[in-house]
Design an enzyme around this catalytic site. Sequence first.
Site, PDB file in Angstrom:
ATOM      1  N   ILE A   3       0.807  -1.217   0.000  1.00 34.53           N
ATOM      2  CA  ILE A   3       0.000   0.000   0.000  1.00 34.53           C
ATOM      3  C   ILE A   3       0.837   1.262   0.000  1.00 34.53           C
ATOM      4  O   ILE A   3       0.290   2.356  -0.085  1.00 34.53           O
ATOM      5  CB  ILE A   3      -0.963   0.028   1.209  1.00 34.53           C
ATOM      6  CG1 ILE A   3      -0.191  -0.124   2.502  1.00 34.53           C
ATOM      7  CG2 ILE A   3      -2.016  -1.031   1.071  1.00 34.53           C
ATOM      8  CD1 ILE A   3      -1.072   0.015   3.738  1.00 34.53           C
ATOM      9  N   GLY A  47       8.615   4.019  -0.527  1.00 32.35           N
ATOM     10  CA  GLY A  47       9.391   5.226  -0.764  1.00 32.35           C
ATOM     11  C   GLY A  47      10.726   5.124  -0.064  1.00 32.35           C
ATOM     12  O   GLY A  47      10.850   4.497   0.990  1.00 32.35           O
ATOM     13  N   GLY A  48      11.755   5.712  -0.669  1.00 37.86           N
ATOM     14  CA  GLY A  48      13.077   5.618  -0.073  1.00 37.86           C
ATOM     15  C   GLY A  48      13.495   4.163   0.010  1.00 37.86           C
ATOM     16  O   GLY A  48      13.613   3.474  -0.987  1.00 37.86           O
ATOM     17  N   GLY A  82      11.891   1.979   2.304  1.00 33.70           N
ATOM     18  CA  GLY A  82      10.866   1.225   3.022  1.00 33.70           C
ATOM     19  C   GLY A  82       9.653   0.894   2.195  1.00 33.70           C
ATOM     20  O   GLY A  82       9.343   1.554   1.199  1.00 33.70           O
ATOM     21  N   ASP A 121      12.058  14.412  12.609  1.00 34.80           N
ATOM     22  CA  ASP A 121      11.431  14.444  11.279  1.00 34.80           C
ATOM     23  C   ASP A 121       9.936  14.702  11.400  1.00 34.80           C
ATOM     24  O   ASP A 121       9.122  14.075  10.723  1.00 34.80           O
ATOM     25  CB  ASP A 121      11.695  13.150  10.520  1.00 34.80           C
ATOM     26  CG  ASP A 121      11.475  13.305   9.014  1.00 34.80           C
ATOM     27  OD1 ASP A 121      11.566  14.451   8.518  1.00 34.80           O
ATOM     28  OD2 ASP A 121      11.209  12.292   8.337  1.00 34.80           O
TER      29      ASP A 121
END
Length: 535
Positions: free
Chosen positions: A229, A232-233, A235, A352
């Site tokens: 689902i 990105g990066g 993960g 972050d």
Amino acid sequence: MGPAEEHLLEQREVRRRTPTGTSETGRTYGLPAEVVETAVRRLGFLGLVIGVMFPAVYCVEYFTQRARTAGPIPPGVAVVFFVTGVVICILAWSKKFDPQLVLDIGLIFEVIVAFGISLDENIPLWPADQMLRGVSWNCLWITMYVVAIPGTMGKTVLAAITAAFMGPFGLLVDSVIERSIPAQPQILNQILPFVAAGWAIPVARHFYHLGTQVTRARAMGSYELLELIGQGGMGEVWTARHRMLKRVSAIKLISPDALAAGGADTKLLLHRFEREARTTAALRSPHTVALYDYGTAENGSFYYVMELLDGVDLETLVRRFGPVPAGRAVWFLTQAAKSLAEAHALGLVHRDIKPRNLFVCRMGMEFDFTKVLDFGLVKITDLETQQTCLTREGVTTGTPAYMAPEVAMGKPDIDGRADLYSLGCLGYWLLTGQLVFEADTAVATVLAHVQDKPVPPSQRTEIEVSKRLDHVILRCLEKNPADRPESAHELIDLLAACDDVDPWTQKQAEEWWSTHLPKISDRAAFAAGAGDNTV
């Protein structure tokens, strides 16, 4: 935001994240969910082709070879093909029926089509001198169906053999109806479909074996992956189901491509990933995403299991629906500060905080419940800060648009006040729909955070922002950490003191969700952190 991105956001918000291709056990036919879902879609397409093509062929033959359309069989075959094709399309594409049931009905559809082809090929009965002419279309149909629609080996082979038997059975039916039994029927038309059915045995076994291998590879401890689902990066985030408890959760794992680099980078990635799992597991605030489990899969991938949330991240919320009222912004910031207060008390700094890492959802009967996600960049020791640099490929220490000046300058003495700066940037985004500093590059954005004075949010939005709330946001955005709120607890008190802001109520929240995201309001599931681009 382009049309494609808006469409993706719409699907991510309103789709039920329990995959279409799963049954109560999480699998259909023992195959991965997306393989089953693809097979069901292909079956719907085959139904459309059959439902349109054969009636069209009948119409062409009616005007060009009327002798072949005489009698009750040709129009009957055309009607049967049309009806069964439409039924299969509805079953496959409506997504209201169990995929296993649809694929089982598809096997019956395979046999019916083979019977119809056989009836059509034997009208009129072939003369004796043409007994070796042509090859039955049943050969192509059986072969194509086995390749396009995977299933269990037993059912697939049984359907293929039954479809092959439709050749002689169709010839028999034609002979009875036409009251004429040919002395020498077409031999190839009766034999070759059995050859195709025999070829289906190793093909079905091969495809099913590949599918079950993928399913076994996706087993993560006591969990079984269902659907990808978000990624990105480094993960990926999947929906997963616990095998015993049947609880649907979200699993985050390092992608195989990230691990393929090898060397020190792989060790650092695994170290950061395990640290995120341990850090999140130590936190108990209801406003921090809950961690259920973590471990290493058989293929070496590191994973951890999170709760599955009903909602949307704050970046998507503002981009899609615009800035939020001041009272709602205070509500979001207060909940985020409560999560960070616990983390800071344990000596943890998130580093972050950004709209994409704050997820608002329905939690039980509560709406606008805020969850803080992604503690993968959390600071524990100065040594880890030195090991993780901003310019390293695939690894960051934050997001430039929400980065505190001391983090941007690489100072070692970073504490929780860096997160409060990011919360100020987040509040700015909620109230204005704009970043504190707009710049063309990440470097220019970072420099602006270090050097430039921010414009008060009240001057960049049509939302009514009170003086006190303006002051709280600007205080969080002070360059010097000593000038910011001393702690997350103090920030909570400052937000509570904004009595010139109309409070946001649960009734307002429920009405907003019912109006703007009714599917999620009706408990449509969405995975925490699915859209994030960091690990």
